[in-house]
Design a protein around this motif. Structure first.
Motif, PDB file in Angstrom:
ATOM      1  N   ASN A 131       0.858  -1.198  -0.105  1.00 45.16           N
ATOM      2  CA  ASN A 131      -0.088   0.025  -0.007  1.00 45.16           C
ATOM      3  C   ASN A 131       0.837   1.193  -0.237  1.00 45.16           C
ATOM      4  OD1 ASN A 131      -1.997   1.807   0.238  1.00 45.16           O
ATOM      5  ND2 ASN A 131      -2.503   1.495   2.514  1.00 45.16           N
ATOM      6  N   ALA A 132       1.557   1.607  -1.153  1.00 43.11           N
ATOM      7  CA  ALA A 132       2.250   2.685  -1.165  1.00 43.11           C
ATOM      8  C   ALA A 132       2.143   3.564  -2.534  1.00 43.11           C
ATOM      9  CB  ALA A 132       3.897   2.194  -1.055  1.00 43.11           C
ATOM     10  N   ASP A 133       2.305   4.540  -2.669  1.00 40.63           N
ATOM     11  CA  ASP A 133       2.209   5.640  -3.903  1.00 40.63           C
ATOM     12  C   ASP A 133       3.393   5.919  -4.156  1.00 40.63           C
ATOM     13  OD1 ASP A 133       1.674   7.923  -5.099  1.00 40.63           O
ATOM     14  OD2 ASP A 133      -0.553   7.576  -5.097  1.00 40.63           O
ATOM     15  N   ASP A 164      10.017   2.383   6.408  1.00 47.20           N
ATOM     16  CA  ASP A 164       9.762   3.442   5.355  1.00 47.20           C
ATOM     17  C   ASP A 164      10.130   2.790   4.036  1.00 47.20           C
ATOM     18  OD1 ASP A 164       9.045   6.673   5.833  1.00 47.20           O
ATOM     19  OD2 ASP A 164       9.208   5.779   3.920  1.00 47.20           O
ATOM     20  N   LEU A 165       9.528   3.239   3.067  1.00 48.18           N
ATOM     21  CA  LEU A 165       9.549   3.008   1.742  1.00 48.18           C
ATOM     22  C   LEU A 165      10.365   4.096   0.780  1.00 48.18           C
ATOM     23  CD1 LEU A 165       6.515   0.730   0.816  1.00 48.18           C
ATOM     24  CD2 LEU A 165       8.928  -0.111   1.250  1.00 48.18           C
ATOM     25  N   GLY A 211       6.390   4.191   8.436  1.00 49.36           N
ATOM     26  CA  GLY A 211       6.154   5.515   7.783  1.00 49.36           C
ATOM     27  C   GLY A 211       7.163   6.457   8.209  1.00 49.36           C
ATOM     28  N   CYS A 212       8.323   6.237   8.796  1.00 45.71           N
ATOM     29  CA  CYS A 212       9.039   6.948   9.796  1.00 45.71           C
ATOM     30  C   CYS A 212       9.821   8.244   9.023  1.00 45.71           C
ATOM     31  CB  CYS A 212      10.302   6.130  10.428  1.00 45.71           C
ATOM     32  SG  CYS A 212      11.454   5.535   9.322  1.00 45.71           S
ATOM     33  N   ARG A 237      14.950   0.406   8.465  1.00 43.73           N
ATOM     34  CA  ARG A 237      14.613  -0.520   7.538  1.00 43.73           C
ATOM     35  C   ARG A 237      13.972  -0.030   6.407  1.00 43.73           C
ATOM     36  NH1 ARG A 237      13.110  -6.084  11.107  1.00 43.73           N
ATOM     37  NH2 ARG A 237      14.333  -5.648  12.816  1.00 43.73           N
ATOM     38  N   LEU A 238      14.327  -0.441   5.199  1.00 44.86           N
ATOM     39  CA  LEU A 238      13.786  -0.037   4.125  1.00 44.86           C
ATOM     40  C   LEU A 238      12.822  -1.214   3.967  1.00 44.86           C
ATOM     41  CD1 LEU A 238      13.244   1.882   1.461  1.00 44.86           C
ATOM     42  CD2 LEU A 238      14.998   0.341   0.285  1.00 44.86           C
ATOM     43  N   LEU A 239      11.619  -1.004   4.235  1.00 42.79           N
ATOM     44  CA  LEU A 239      10.677  -2.410   4.260  1.00 42.79           C
ATOM     45  C   LEU A 239       8.979  -1.796   4.521  1.00 42.79           C
ATOM     46  CD1 LEU A 239      10.477  -5.584   4.992  1.00 42.79           C
ATOM     47  CD2 LEU A 239      10.620  -4.914   7.449  1.00 42.79           C
TER      48      LEU A 239
END
Length: 111
Positions: A4-6, A77-78, A56-57, A100-102
């Motif tokens: 769920n990311a834009d 966060d992505l 979502g840091c 973490r990139l996750l």
């Protein structure tokens, strides 16, 4: 698993990465609001020594405050560039935050 990311939102946060820690810059509202966010969290939960997940840091403003309050912080966060800034800022401040990139969906699936 679907994430769920834009992409446009991630690009926006990545473009702000180098300004994240400027309290007078584009992230000023986050800096201004952060003491209230931390106080709200503290009223609902003890933080010292407790594990906390910051989803979502971004650049880590809340993550660092939680860490300074004694929490054991995992922050995900992505937005990779924002996350890199968060990691660097925590390193410079001597803070131990597990960045973490996750995606949260991937973290949940691994649990």
């Amino acid at each position: 698993m679907s994430v769920n990311a834009d992409a446009a939102e991630l690009d926006k946060f990545n473009s702000l990465a180098l300004q994240w820690w400027d309290p007078r810059g584009s992230s000023r509202p986050l800096h201004d609001l952060n003491p209230l966010r931390l106080d709200y969290i503290r009223r609902g939960a003890a933080l010292a020594g407790r594990p906390v997940l910051d989803v979502g840091c971004g650049g880590g403003i809340l993550s660092e405050a939680l860490c300074k309050a004694g929490a054991k912080v995992t922050a995900i966060d992505l937005a990779g560039e924002a996350l890199s800034v968060a990691k660097l800022h925590a390193l410079e401040g001597g803070l131990n935050i597990d960045y973490r990139l996750l995606a949260v969906e991937d973290l949940a699936a691994a649990a």
